[in-house]
Design a protein around this motif. Structure first.
Motif: not given
Length: 172
Positions: A77-85, A88-99
């Motif tokens: 569902q999500s990317l969490i860095l040190q406990g902070q969201k 969202d994985v769905s938004d990241v996968m829809q982006q066409g960028e490599d980063t």
């Protein structure tokens, strides 16, 4: 005047109760010494990363112990860095960028906050450390984007968290 038996018994009892109680610390110190040695000898070398319920780590035989670094948790569902969201994985996968822009900005912010010695070590070619704790069902394309984003921000010392399985005694 002669005392009755009951009076004598009560006098002895009161004498006994009025004496100061003595506490022997020797046996207590022995117990604590044994306890300290037991804990020192049986202290485990196993390092456990904070695990999240939504993440099932892949199993692998790893000889390198985990280090305390920046922790990026990735589930379905999500990317969490040190406990902070972060995203969202769905938004990241829809982006066409490599980063991943949100992750890049957060890593950049955290790099600025790090100690100068860590940044000096990164400039010497070692790279800043980060540990990615990804669910075993995370798509490779997402993991590739995450690693590319980390590398673009100077976090090139990437470690992937795994569930360590014991190796057989006969294996080398």
């Amino acid at each position: 005047m002669k005392q009755s038996m009951r009076a004598k018994r009560m006098e002895r009892h009161h004498k006994r109760q009025s004496q100061q109680a003595k506490l022997s610390l020797v046996s207590l110190m022995d117990i604590f010494t044994i306890l300290v040695f037991f804990l020192m000898l049986n202290a485990s070398d196993v390092q456990v990363l904070d695990n999240h319920k939504s993440v099932t780590l892949p199993e692998a035989t790893s000889e390198t112990p985990a280090k305390e670094t920046l922790l990026l948790l990735v589930n379905n569902q999500s990317l969490i860095l040190q406990g902070q969201k972060i995203a969202d994985v769905s938004d990241v996968m829809q982006q066409g960028e490599d980063t991943i822009d949100a992750l890049a900005s957060e890593l950049s912010y955290r790099k600025k906050r790090r100690q100068l010695s860590d940044i000096a070590a990164a400039q010497e070619g070692e790279g800043l450390p980060i540990t990615i704790m990804g669910d075993e069902t995370v798509p490779y394309a997402l993991l590739k984007k995450i690693m590319a984003t980390c590398a673009s921000e100077g976090y090139t010392d990437v470690a992937l968290a795994v569930e360590q399985i014991p190796t057989a005694q006969g294996d080398s």
